[in-house]
Design a protein around this motif. Structure first.
Motif, PDB file in Angstrom:
ATOM      1  N   ALA A 235      64.522  47.742   7.039  1.00  5.17           N
ATOM      2  CA  ALA A 235      64.361  47.268   5.661  1.00  5.17           C
ATOM      3  C   ALA A 235      62.953  47.513   5.120  1.00  5.17           C
ATOM      4  CB  ALA A 235      64.703  45.783   5.577  1.00  5.17           C
ATOM      5  N   GLY A 236      62.072  48.010   5.959  1.00  3.37           N
ATOM      6  CA  GLY A 236      60.717  48.342   5.524  1.00  3.37           C
ATOM      7  C   GLY A 236      60.547  49.848   5.494  1.00  3.37           C
ATOM      8  N   ASP A 237      60.368  50.432   6.657  1.00  2.00           N
ATOM      9  CA  ASP A 237      60.138  51.874   6.762  1.00  2.00           C
ATOM     10  C   ASP A 237      61.300  52.694   6.191  1.00  2.00           C
ATOM     11  OD1 ASP A 237      57.874  51.074   8.104  1.00  2.00           O
ATOM     12  OD2 ASP A 237      58.606  51.677  10.086  1.00  2.00           O
ATOM     13  N   ARG A 238      62.522  52.244   6.404  1.00  2.00           N
ATOM     14  CA  ARG A 238      63.714  53.002   5.984  1.00  2.00           C
ATOM     15  C   ARG A 238      64.467  52.328   4.836  1.00  2.00           C
ATOM     16  NH1 ARG A 238      62.690  57.157   6.028  1.00  2.00           N
ATOM     17  NH2 ARG A 238      64.813  57.882   6.061  1.00  2.00           N
ATOM     18  N   ARG A 239      63.770  51.506   4.082  1.00  2.00           N
ATOM     19  CA  ARG A 239      64.387  50.768   2.975  1.00  2.00           C
ATOM     20  C   ARG A 239      65.086  51.701   1.991  1.00  2.00           C
ATOM     21  NH1 ARG A 239      62.766  49.899  -2.061  1.00  2.00           N
ATOM     22  NH2 ARG A 239      60.681  50.649  -1.622  1.00  2.00           N
ATOM     23  N   GLU A 240      64.441  52.790   1.613  1.00  2.00           N
ATOM     24  CA  GLU A 240      65.049  53.715   0.652  1.00  2.00           C
ATOM     25  C   GLU A 240      66.364  54.270   1.173  1.00  2.00           C
ATOM     26  OE1 GLU A 240      62.291  56.675  -0.668  1.00  2.00           O
ATOM     27  OE2 GLU A 240      60.854  55.174  -1.380  1.00  2.00           O
TER      28      GLU A 240
END
Length: 179
Positions: A123-128
């Motif tokens: 949900a941070g690094d791969r949120r997009e």
């Protein structure tokens, strides 16, 4: 939205890992959590020997290094072919097996930290990526095709997990070998 996605991801992963460690996990945070438990369980059943080897006493990271190791595994899985729902399941199943091994070693707090590390990654690094694929509702719909008969759905789930996670497991084996 990013905060909400991070919170939902943390709840889902905490629920899964708590359940994986033999706890009740509290009330289910939703249908995506139940789907995750089902498909991760299927992957673990099919690849039991691999997970046993990957998370055995000889393969465990040094105390205090499990979250960093999980983050390296996630990055390696993605670098070798991108992220997809099957690889997310493989990563969560690996985290569950790693958490169980850490708990057996007496490092239950470190096991709990894996949910935070994985939530930060997804949900941070791969949120997009997660948002572009519908978030956890997208995950639920990917593994629960409405209107298909149960035999086709089970076959679709198995094929999707194994096709998408297959390389992830190979990448994980590589990481363990060069560690």
């Amino acid at each position: 939205m990013p905060g909400a996605l991070r919170e939902e991801t943390a709840r889902l992963l905490s629920f899964y890992l708590e359940r994986r460690l033999g706890g009740a996990g509290g009330p289910s945070p939703g249908r995506a959590a139940e789907t995750l438990a089902r498909v991760a369980g299927e992957l673990e059943s099919r690849e039991r020997a691999f997970f046993r080897l990957a998370c055995g006493a000889d393969a465990l990271p040094e105390p205090g290094r499990a979250a960093a190791f999980l983050s390296r595994v996630a990055a390696q899985m993605e670098a070798e072919g991108g992220l997809n729902w099957g690889r997310v399941v493989a990563l969560v199943a690996f985290a569950g097996n790693l958490a169980a091994a850490l708990a057996e070693r007496g490092s239950r707090e470190e096991a709990a930290a894996l949910a935070d590390a994985l939530a930060a990654y997804l949900a941070g690094d791969r949120r997009e990526w997660l948002e572009a694929h519908g978030g956890w509702d997208g995950f639920y719909h990917f593994f629960n095709k409405h209107g298909s008969d149960p035999a086709d759905q089970n076959s679709t789930i198995s094929n999707a997990i194994m096709a998408a996670a297959g390389f992830g497991l190979a990448g994980l084996a590589f990481l363990l070998a060069v560690r």
